[in-house]
Design a protein around this motif. Sequence first.
Motif, PDB file in Angstrom:
ATOM      1  N   LYS A  37      -4.558  -0.484  -4.424  1.00  0.00           N
ATOM      2  CA  LYS A  37      -5.742   0.054  -5.102  1.00  0.00           C
ATOM      3  C   LYS A  37      -6.365  -0.685  -5.598  1.00  0.00           C
ATOM      4  O   LYS A  37      -7.755  -1.124  -5.716  1.00  0.00           O
ATOM      5  N   GLN A  38      -6.425  -2.390  -5.157  1.00  0.00           N
ATOM      6  CA  GLN A  38      -6.835  -3.475  -5.278  1.00  0.00           C
ATOM      7  C   GLN A  38      -8.211  -3.187  -4.026  1.00  0.00           C
ATOM      8  O   GLN A  38      -9.271  -3.568  -3.986  1.00  0.00           O
ATOM      9  N   MET A  39      -7.469  -2.180  -3.166  1.00  0.00           N
ATOM     10  CA  MET A  39      -8.408  -1.852  -1.743  1.00  0.00           C
ATOM     11  C   MET A  39      -8.920  -0.591  -1.423  1.00  0.00           C
ATOM     12  O   MET A  39      -9.030   0.313  -0.390  1.00  0.00           O
ATOM     13  N   GLY A  40      -9.224   0.276  -2.946  1.00  0.00           N
ATOM     14  CA  GLY A  40      -9.364   1.639  -3.482  1.00  0.00           C
ATOM     15  C   GLY A  40      -8.716   2.221  -2.926  1.00  0.00           C
ATOM     16  O   GLY A  40      -8.693   3.634  -2.743  1.00  0.00           O
ATOM     17  N   GLY A  41      -7.265   2.270  -2.450  1.00  0.00           N
ATOM     18  CA  GLY A  41      -6.209   3.023  -2.446  1.00  0.00           C
ATOM     19  C   GLY A  41      -5.232   3.762  -3.512  1.00  0.00           C
ATOM     20  O   GLY A  41      -5.896   3.422  -3.893  1.00  0.00           O
ATOM     21  N   PRO A  42      -4.330   4.670  -2.614  1.00  0.00           N
ATOM     22  CA  PRO A  42      -4.039   5.129  -3.792  1.00  0.00           C
ATOM     23  C   PRO A  42      -2.656   4.219  -4.535  1.00  0.00           C
ATOM     24  O   PRO A  42      -1.819   4.180  -5.950  1.00  0.00           O
ATOM     25  N   GLY A  43      -2.057   3.228  -3.477  1.00  0.00           N
ATOM     26  CA  GLY A  43      -0.891   2.021  -4.400  1.00  0.00           C
ATOM     27  C   GLY A  43       0.477   3.294  -3.826  1.00  0.00           C
ATOM     28  O   GLY A  43       0.395   2.474  -4.917  1.00  0.00           O
ATOM     29  N   GLN A  44       0.235   4.009  -3.666  1.00  0.00           N
ATOM     30  CA  GLN A  44       1.432   4.529  -4.290  1.00  0.00           C
ATOM     31  C   GLN A  44       2.741   4.426  -3.299  1.00  0.00           C
ATOM     32  O   GLN A  44       3.312   5.343  -2.347  1.00  0.00           O
ATOM     33  N   GLY A  45       2.958   3.162  -2.525  1.00  0.00           N
ATOM     34  CA  GLY A  45       3.727   2.595  -1.682  1.00  0.00           C
ATOM     35  C   GLY A  45       3.575   1.686  -0.893  1.00  0.00           C
ATOM     36  O   GLY A  45       3.217   1.078  -1.391  1.00  0.00           O
ATOM     37  N   SER A  46       4.699   0.928   0.008  1.00  0.00           N
ATOM     38  CA  SER A  46       3.743  -0.186   0.557  1.00  0.00           C
ATOM     39  C   SER A  46       3.183  -0.556   1.664  1.00  0.00           C
ATOM     40  O   SER A  46       2.496   0.350   1.681  1.00  0.00           O
ATOM     41  N   ASN A  47       3.341  -1.953   1.364  1.00  0.00           N
ATOM     42  CA  ASN A  47       1.396  -1.877   2.731  1.00  0.00           C
ATOM     43  C   ASN A  47       1.740  -2.968   3.932  1.00  0.00           C
ATOM     44  O   ASN A  47       3.102  -3.393   3.231  1.00  0.00           O
ATOM     45  N   PRO A  48       1.708  -2.900   4.910  1.00  0.00           N
ATOM     46  CA  PRO A  48       1.509  -3.883   5.985  1.00  0.00           C
ATOM     47  C   PRO A  48       1.423  -4.895   5.452  1.00  0.00           C
ATOM     48  O   PRO A  48       2.372  -6.041   5.874  1.00  0.00           O
ATOM     49  N   GLU A  49       0.844  -6.083   4.689  1.00  0.00           N
ATOM     50  CA  GLU A  49       1.263  -6.927   4.554  1.00  0.00           C
ATOM     51  C   GLU A  49       2.271  -7.387   3.617  1.00  0.00           C
ATOM     52  O   GLU A  49       2.619  -8.634   3.744  1.00  0.00           O
ATOM     53  N   GLN A  50       2.856  -6.685   2.706  1.00  0.00           N
ATOM     54  CA  GLN A  50       3.743  -6.137   1.815  1.00  0.00           C
ATOM     55  C   GLN A  50       5.570  -7.006   3.214  1.00  0.00           C
ATOM     56  O   GLN A  50       5.903  -7.129   2.622  1.00  0.00           O
ATOM     57  N   LEU A  51       5.143  -5.556   4.339  1.00  0.00           N
ATOM     58  CA  LEU A  51       5.944  -5.942   4.867  1.00  0.00           C
ATOM     59  C   LEU A  51       6.120  -6.948   5.807  1.00  0.00           C
ATOM     60  O   LEU A  51       7.102  -7.335   5.648  1.00  0.00           O
ATOM     61  N   PHE A  52       4.715  -7.152   5.854  1.00  0.00           N
ATOM     62  CA  PHE A  52       4.926  -8.681   6.385  1.00  0.00           C
ATOM     63  C   PHE A  52       5.310  -9.575   6.016  1.00  0.00           C
ATOM     64  O   PHE A  52       6.592 -10.293   6.211  1.00  0.00           O
ATOM     65  N   ALA A  53       5.446  -9.594   4.812  1.00  0.00           N
ATOM     66  CA  ALA A  53       5.792 -10.805   3.763  1.00  0.00           C
ATOM     67  C   ALA A  53       7.497 -10.519   3.715  1.00  0.00           C
ATOM     68  O   ALA A  53       8.271 -12.032   3.886  1.00  0.00           O
ATOM     69  N   LEU A  54       7.881  -9.116   3.808  1.00  0.00           N
ATOM     70  CA  LEU A  54       9.074  -9.259   3.861  1.00  0.00           C
ATOM     71  C   LEU A  54      10.060 -10.179   4.854  1.00  0.00           C
ATOM     72  O   LEU A  54      10.865 -10.390   4.495  1.00  0.00           O
ATOM     73  N   GLY A  55       9.651  -9.393   5.922  1.00  0.00           N
ATOM     74  CA  GLY A  55      10.134  -9.654   6.783  1.00  0.00           C
ATOM     75  C   GLY A  55      10.099 -11.399   7.879  1.00  0.00           C
ATOM     76  O   GLY A  55      10.797 -12.053   7.691  1.00  0.00           O
TER      77      GLY A  55
END
Length: 143
Positions: A37-55
């Motif tokens: 949402k902070q980037m203008g999107g719907p924010g209704q799922g994970s994003n690549p940055e979150q997935l990178f942080a997990l890994g």
Amino acid sequence: MTESKLMYQTTAINTGGRNGESHLPDGSFSVKVSTPKQMGGPGQGSNPEQLFALGYSACFNSALEIMLQQAKIQAKSEVTAEVSLNSDPTDKGFKLSVVLTVAIEGQDLETTQELAEKAHAFCPYSKAVQNNIDVEVKAVEYK
């Protein structure tokens, strides 16, 4: 120069980019991907940055566990990866930065920082991003 030996390989597939879906071919994992949402999107799922942080946090903590074993320290550890997406004025694009916060049960900050630095030199994710993105490694008290 010593040739590396393949130990493991995997594949992930994405359709729809930042507003799509990513999955593993064997069906064991899939995730809806969504612009925050902070980037203008719907924010209704994970994003690549979150997935990178997990890994990155999982890989780094595994490297840290090896450093603990080598130091003959039996303790729990926790690694938090804070991944930031930043605008990059040099190419009018984006770049990542990461802060890795490391805590080791029963260890002082100096020992934790020393072991974290050793893990950073050993971790495959850290090696992959070396000289490409800013990574800060900092020790904190274990809670």
